[in-house]
Design a protein around this motif. Structure first.
Motif, PDB file in Angstrom:
ATOM      1  N   ASP A  38       0.613  -1.714   0.184  1.00  0.00           N
ATOM      2  CA  ASP A  38      -0.364   0.557   0.280  1.00  0.00           C
ATOM      3  C   ASP A  38       0.860   1.065   0.247  1.00  0.00           C
ATOM      4  OD1 ASP A  38      -1.740   1.687  -0.064  1.00  0.00           O
ATOM      5  OD2 ASP A  38      -3.127   0.853   2.207  1.00  0.00           O
ATOM      6  N   GLN A  39       0.490   2.517  -0.444  1.00  0.00           N
ATOM      7  CA  GLN A  39       0.842   3.447  -0.815  1.00  0.00           C
ATOM      8  C   GLN A  39       0.370   4.074   0.409  1.00  0.00           C
ATOM      9  OE1 GLN A  39       0.815   4.196  -4.346  1.00  0.00           O
ATOM     10  NE2 GLN A  39       3.129   3.753  -4.967  1.00  0.00           N
ATOM     11  N   VAL A  40       1.488   5.483   0.768  1.00  0.00           N
ATOM     12  CA  VAL A  40       0.827   7.088   1.876  1.00  0.00           C
ATOM     13  C   VAL A  40       1.795   8.179   0.972  1.00  0.00           C
ATOM     14  CG1 VAL A  40       2.274   6.826   3.643  1.00  0.00           C
ATOM     15  CG2 VAL A  40       0.314   7.533   3.318  1.00  0.00           C
ATOM     16  N   SER A  41       0.149   9.402   0.875  1.00  0.00           N
ATOM     17  CA  SER A  41       1.149  10.452   0.453  1.00  0.00           C
ATOM     18  C   SER A  41       1.475  10.972   0.755  1.00  0.00           C
ATOM     19  CB  SER A  41      -0.500  10.935  -0.950  1.00  0.00           C
ATOM     20  OG  SER A  41       0.769  12.390  -1.306  1.00  0.00           O
ATOM     21  N   LEU A  42       3.046  11.679   0.359  1.00  0.00           N
ATOM     22  CA  LEU A  42       3.875  12.431   1.217  1.00  0.00           C
ATOM     23  C   LEU A  42       3.106  14.047   1.291  1.00  0.00           C
ATOM     24  CD1 LEU A  42       6.996  12.561  -0.221  1.00  0.00           C
ATOM     25  CD2 LEU A  42       6.317  12.405   2.477  1.00  0.00           C
ATOM     26  N   LYS A  43       1.857  14.119   0.541  1.00  0.00           N
ATOM     27  CA  LYS A  43       0.699  15.134   0.058  1.00  0.00           C
ATOM     28  C   LYS A  43      -0.716  15.101   0.708  1.00  0.00           C
ATOM     29  CE  LYS A  43       3.771  18.820  -1.509  1.00  0.00           C
ATOM     30  NZ  LYS A  43       3.921  19.832  -2.634  1.00  0.00           N
ATOM     31  N   PRO A  44      -2.051  16.145   0.770  1.00  0.00           N
ATOM     32  CA  PRO A  44      -2.961  15.458   1.072  1.00  0.00           C
ATOM     33  C   PRO A  44      -3.544  14.959  -0.062  1.00  0.00           C
ATOM     34  CG  PRO A  44      -2.843  17.721   1.621  1.00  0.00           C
ATOM     35  CD  PRO A  44      -1.494  17.106   2.245  1.00  0.00           C
ATOM     36  N   SER A  99      -2.772   7.132  -5.802  1.00  0.00           N
ATOM     37  CA  SER A  99      -2.369   6.367  -7.313  1.00  0.00           C
ATOM     38  C   SER A  99      -1.289   5.563  -7.886  1.00  0.00           C
ATOM     39  CB  SER A  99      -2.810   7.780  -8.697  1.00  0.00           C
ATOM     40  OG  SER A  99      -1.865   8.384  -9.094  1.00  0.00           O
ATOM     41  N   ALA A 100      -1.305   4.864  -8.417  1.00  0.00           N
ATOM     42  CA  ALA A 100       0.198   3.910  -8.507  1.00  0.00           C
ATOM     43  C   ALA A 100       1.330   4.998  -9.641  1.00  0.00           C
ATOM     44  CB  ALA A 100      -0.089   2.799  -9.569  1.00  0.00           C
ATOM     45  N   TRP A 101       0.847   5.841  -9.673  1.00  0.00           N
ATOM     46  CA  TRP A 101       2.053   7.152 -10.461  1.00  0.00           C
ATOM     47  C   TRP A 101       2.016   8.259  -9.661  1.00  0.00           C
ATOM     48  CZ3 TRP A 101       0.342  11.545 -11.158  1.00  0.00           C
ATOM     49  CH2 TRP A 101      -1.066  11.709 -11.559  1.00  0.00           C
ATOM     50  N   ASP A 102       1.598   8.211  -8.483  1.00  0.00           N
ATOM     51  CA  ASP A 102       1.467   9.292  -7.220  1.00  0.00           C
ATOM     52  C   ASP A 102       3.187   9.333  -7.301  1.00  0.00           C
ATOM     53  OD1 ASP A 102       2.048  11.401  -5.548  1.00  0.00           O
ATOM     54  OD2 ASP A 102       0.134  10.256  -4.315  1.00  0.00           O
ATOM     55  N   PRO A 103       4.322  10.564  -7.757  1.00  0.00           N
ATOM     56  CA  PRO A 103       5.370  10.570  -7.078  1.00  0.00           C
ATOM     57  C   PRO A 103       5.372  11.410  -5.796  1.00  0.00           C
ATOM     58  CG  PRO A 103       4.589  13.161  -8.564  1.00  0.00           C
ATOM     59  CD  PRO A 103       3.841  11.682  -8.380  1.00  0.00           C
ATOM     60  N   GLY A 104       4.715  11.805  -4.991  1.00  0.00           N
ATOM     61  CA  GLY A 104       4.521  11.969  -3.898  1.00  0.00           C
ATOM     62  C   GLY A 104       4.207  10.618  -2.897  1.00  0.00           C
ATOM     63  N   ALA A 105       3.937   9.271  -3.543  1.00  0.00           N
ATOM     64  CA  ALA A 105       3.569   8.077  -2.561  1.00  0.00           C
ATOM     65  C   ALA A 105       4.910   7.374  -1.966  1.00  0.00           C
ATOM     66  CB  ALA A 105       2.717   7.546  -3.532  1.00  0.00           C
ATOM     67  N   ILE A 106       4.584   6.956  -0.975  1.00  0.00           N
ATOM     68  CA  ILE A 106       6.218   6.326  -0.447  1.00  0.00           C
ATOM     69  C   ILE A 106       4.992   5.090   0.307  1.00  0.00           C
ATOM     70  CG2 ILE A 106       7.478   5.722   1.510  1.00  0.00           C
ATOM     71  CD1 ILE A 106       7.589   8.754   1.558  1.00  0.00           C
ATOM     72  N   ARG A 107       6.009   3.762  -0.310  1.00  0.00           N
ATOM     73  CA  ARG A 107       5.469   2.338   0.103  1.00  0.00           C
ATOM     74  C   ARG A 107       5.491   2.312   1.721  1.00  0.00           C
ATOM     75  NH1 ARG A 107       8.556  -2.140  -1.286  1.00  0.00           N
ATOM     76  NH2 ARG A 107       6.466  -3.316  -1.053  1.00  0.00           N
ATOM     77  N   LEU A 108       3.889   1.871   1.965  1.00  0.00           N
ATOM     78  CA  LEU A 108       4.262   1.538   3.380  1.00  0.00           C
ATOM     79  C   LEU A 108       5.499   0.760   4.730  1.00  0.00           C
ATOM     80  CD1 LEU A 108       1.172   2.655   3.604  1.00  0.00           C
ATOM     81  CD2 LEU A 108       0.188   0.757   4.884  1.00  0.00           C
ATOM     82  N   ARG A 109       5.572  -0.313   3.198  1.00  0.00           N
ATOM     83  CA  ARG A 109       6.394  -1.408   4.229  1.00  0.00           C
ATOM     84  C   ARG A 109       8.084  -0.278   4.618  1.00  0.00           C
ATOM     85  NH1 ARG A 109       8.911  -6.810   3.373  1.00  0.00           N
ATOM     86  NH2 ARG A 109      10.756  -6.586   3.375  1.00  0.00           N
ATOM     87  N   THR A 110       7.993   0.733   3.347  1.00  0.00           N
ATOM     88  CA  THR A 110       9.289   1.487   3.151  1.00  0.00           C
ATOM     89  C   THR A 110       9.137   2.756   5.008  1.00  0.00           C
ATOM     90  OG1 THR A 110       9.672   2.089   1.083  1.00  0.00           O
ATOM     91  CG2 THR A 110      10.774   3.317   2.690  1.00  0.00           C
TER      92      THR A 110
END
Length: 263
Positions: free
Chosen positions: A35-41, A48-59
């Motif tokens: 799953d991903q979480v965005s750095l910005k709201p 979305s999968a291509w969101d450059p401001g998203a980080i994997r929860l694993r990280t």
């Protein structure tokens, strides 16, 4: 307050938590690694999968595990040396005021608090990361001292102010933004200029101004001439309409006045 508090809230929104059984002291948290979480709201329910401001929860999970491990090492260093230096030097590894307070909450009144991480079996386990940590109630005094020391290191004048946004400076490119606050508290400066640490908070200040909301901000208070500035500031929350907040504050004040001092 941590300047990344809103990012942490978005991360927690992705985590599923629950007791293993009614009345159990064991709590399980599932953080889906892909799953991903965005750095910005985002207005989207999920980034979305291509969101450059998203980080994997694993990280994020690995970063948290690394920080917990650093905290354990700092505790061990204190037991052997009586020095809090391990906490100070471990800031670069994720030790923080927030982390020490979180572990205090886990260890308080516990004979033994156990934190175990089970990594996704479909992926290669992280290298050089422990997955089992133990804390005791006897660790709490040390963690409390460390939290105080870390708070002092962050700022010698960290304050929280509740007030009305009365001035919005034009936001410049690359700047998180500046605005003015009329304080509603009986102590401290009456007017404060707020220089934000995170640009997303500027939008919250605009909303508070437009909707006439009381706002709470926290930052490093400094005096420059006749002006009071709050640097590296974070918007903690909005507190409802100014009229409602003022009415509630007056009611609390009158209630306190009516109480009898028996001692």
């Amino acid at each position: 307050m941590n300047r990344h508090g809103r990012f942490a809230s978005r991360y927690l929104d992705r985590v599923m938590m629950g007791q293993t059984a009614p009345g159990s002291y064991i709590v399980t948290a599932l953080a889906p690694p892909d799953d991903q979480v965005s750095l910005k709201p985002s207005t989207d329910a999920l980034p979305s999968a291509w969101d450059p401001g998203a980080i994997r929860l694993r990280t994020v999970n690995e970063a948290v595990a690394h920080a917990v491990g650093a905290t354990v090492e700092a505790l061990e260093h204190y037991r052997s040396s009586g020095s809090l230096a391990g906490f100070e030097s471990g800031v670069v590894d994720g030790i923080s005021y927030e982390m020490t307070n979180a572990i205090i909450g886990i260890a308080t009144n516990a004979d033994e608090a156990d934190l175990t991480i089970e990594w996704d079996k479909a992926s290669t386990p992280p290298v050089n990361l422990e997955n089992h940590f133990e804390f005791r109630a006897s660790d709490v005094p040390t963690l409390t001292q460390a939290a105080i020391r870390l708070a002092e290191d962050q700022s010698t004048a960290q304050v929280s102010i509740i007030g009305r946004v009365h001035l919005l400076a034009k936001k410049q490119a690359g700047s998180p933004g500046v605005f003015g606050v009329d304080a509603l508290q009986s102590t401290g400066p009456r007017k404060v200029r707020v220089r934000l640490a995170d640009e997303e908070d500027y939008h919250e200040a605009i909303r508070a101004h437009e909707e006439d909301l009381a706002i709470q901000v926290s930052g490093r208070l400094e005096k420059e001439g006749n002006l009071s500035w709050l640097y590296d500031a974070t918007v903690i929350r909005t507190l409802g309409s100014l009229d409602e907040y003022e009415a509630s504050r007056r009611a609390r004040s009158e209630s306190n006045t009516d109480q009898l001092d028996l001692f």
